[in-house]
Design an enzyme around this catalytic site. Structure first.
Site, short mmCIF file in Angstrom:
data_model
loop_
_atom_site.label_atom_id
_atom_site.label_comp_id
_atom_site.label_asym_id
_atom_site.label_seq_id
_atom_site.Cartn_x
_atom_site.Cartn_y
_atom_site.Cartn_z
N ASP A 49 0.84 -1.20 0.00
CA ASP A 49 0.00 0.00 0.00
C ASP A 49 0.88 1.25 0.00
O ASP A 49 1.56 1.53 0.97
CB ASP A 49 -0.90 0.01 1.25
CG ASP A 49 -1.80 1.23 1.30
OD1 ASP A 49 -2.93 1.14 0.80
OD2 ASP A 49 -1.36 2.29 1.80
N TYR A 54 3.20 9.81 -0.56
CA TYR A 54 4.29 9.19 0.22
C TYR A 54 5.65 9.40 -0.47
O TYR A 54 6.69 9.18 0.14
CB TYR A 54 4.06 7.69 0.44
CG TYR A 54 2.78 7.32 1.14
CD1 TYR A 54 1.96 8.27 1.74
CD2 TYR A 54 2.36 5.98 1.21
CE1 TYR A 54 0.77 7.92 2.37
CE2 TYR A 54 1.18 5.62 1.84
CZ TYR A 54 0.39 6.59 2.41
OH TYR A 54 -0.78 6.22 3.02
N LYS A 79 -2.84 5.93 -4.31
CA LYS A 79 -3.94 6.86 -3.99
C LYS A 79 -3.71 8.20 -4.66
O LYS A 79 -2.56 8.66 -4.74
CB LYS A 79 -4.04 7.07 -2.47
CG LYS A 79 -3.92 5.80 -1.67
CD LYS A 79 -4.04 6.00 -0.17
CE LYS A 79 -3.69 4.72 0.57
NZ LYS A 79 -2.27 4.59 0.91
N HIS A 112 -7.65 9.58 -1.85
CA HIS A 112 -6.97 9.58 -0.55
C HIS A 112 -7.80 10.22 0.57
O HIS A 112 -7.89 9.67 1.67
CB HIS A 112 -5.61 10.29 -0.70
CG HIS A 112 -4.59 9.84 0.28
ND1 HIS A 112 -3.26 9.69 -0.03
CD2 HIS A 112 -4.69 9.47 1.58
CE1 HIS A 112 -2.59 9.27 1.03
NE2 HIS A 112 -3.44 9.12 2.03
#
Ligand SMILES: NC(=O)c1ccc[n+]([C@@H]2O[C@H](COP(=O)([O-])OP(=O)(O)OC[C@H]3O[C@@H](n4cnc5c(N)ncnc54)[C@H](OP(=O)(O)O)[C@@H]3O)[C@@H](O)[C@H]2O)c1
Length: 277
Positions: A49, A54, A79, A112
């Protein structure tokens, strides 16, 4: 009940999603994320994930490639970030993500956060990508009941997954019940409450009975509650530990004791305030 990291839940469109994955939030791009993902894949994880925000999609992609595991054996989630929401911008953000990940398709792509005034257009873009076969399943993250109901009132395709903060201090029963009723798979982020829960006496006590750590008790509780879970670790021994949850079973009474730890307490952002610092 799942008996290995390869075991899956079947989403409402028939796609199979592994119950446990590795989360990589706050894992640095480069060697840190590459090593974590490589370790997870070596120890049998097939589900990763990540998210555009990120900033480690390139490393995730590199680790997948280096592992030599065929793409179709893996389950990869990313996401769309808040700033990219909207129809055209989401289509572009998706292309950027798959390019960084060095893949042709995603298994799951999530909105998200429920960005007000935007998430419906974002959803239409996800539906288009899904219809084109570029994403095997589409879903949302951090959607409360009112966001879900609002989206469902107009969506052509019902989300297959809702990924929310979920752990023994935040059991989100109303959302969980609604998702069950609608056939939307619940997925837990921050399942360990970022480590805060690991000193919880009830979890320590239950763990002693099975010779398991509090982290393992929580992850097992997720599975028995039919919640997909994605604990994050960059440490190989913990990546192994978090997956070693298939050889014991919590009793109904223990599940109940853990449910009762709920205090509606978050470690992360409240979805109603996603845009506030
Ligand atoms: N959709 C969203 O908005 C959203 C938000 C947050 C997170 N997520 C996803 O959910 C994943 C998990 O959530 P999270 O990363 O916030 O928190 P988490 O998985 O609850 O906790 C991670 C923390 O616990 C430590 N840890 C992991 N396993 C452990 C163990 N067995 N024993 C002791 N400590 C352990 C990790 O440290 P070490 O790494 O040092 O082991 C890290 O500090 C994220 O990585 C991300 O993929 C999604």
């Amino acid at each position: 009940m799942p008996s290995s990291l390869k075991d899956t839940t079947t989403l409402h469109n028939g796609v199979k999603m592994p119950w446990i994955g590795l989360g990589v939030f706050k894992v640095n791009e480069g060697s840190e994320v590459i090593n974590a993902v490589m370790a997870a894949l070596k120890h049998g994880y097939i589900h990763i994930d990540t998210a555009a925000i990120y900033q480690n999609e390139e490393g995730v992609g590199q680790a997948i490639k280096e592992s030599g595991i065929p793409r179709e054996e893996l389950f990869l989630t990313s996401k769309v970030w808040n700033d990219d929401q909207g129809y055209d911008t989401t289509l572009q953000a998706f292309e950027t993500s798959i390019k960084k990940l060095q893949v042709d398709y995603l298994d799951l792509y999530l909105i998200h956060w429920p960005v007000a005034g935007k998430y419906k257009d974002t959803w239409r873009a996800l539906e288009k990508l899904y219809n084109e076969g570029k994403i095997r399943a589409i879903g949302v993250s951090n959607f409360h009941l009112h966001h879900l109901k609002d989206l469902l009132s107009e969506a052509d395709i019902k989300p297959m997954v809702n990924q929310i903060e979920y752990h023994p201090h935040l059991t989100q029963k109303e959302i969980h019940d609604f998702c069950k009723q609608e056939g939307i798979q619940l997925e837990a982020w921050s399942p360990l409450k970022r480590g805060v829960l690991l000193d919880e006496p009830t979890l320590i006590e239950i763990g002693k009975k099975y010779n398991k750590t509090p982290a393992q008790v929580i992850i097992r509780w997720d599975l028995q509650n039919e919640v997909v879970t994605i604990p994050k670790s960059i440490k190989e021994h913990r990546i192994i530990e978090n997956a070693n949850v298939f050889d014991f079973k919590l009793t109904e009474d223990e599940i109940q004791q853990i449910n009762e730890l709920n205090k509606d307490e978050r470690i992360g952002t409240n979805p109603e305030k996603y845009d506030q610092p």
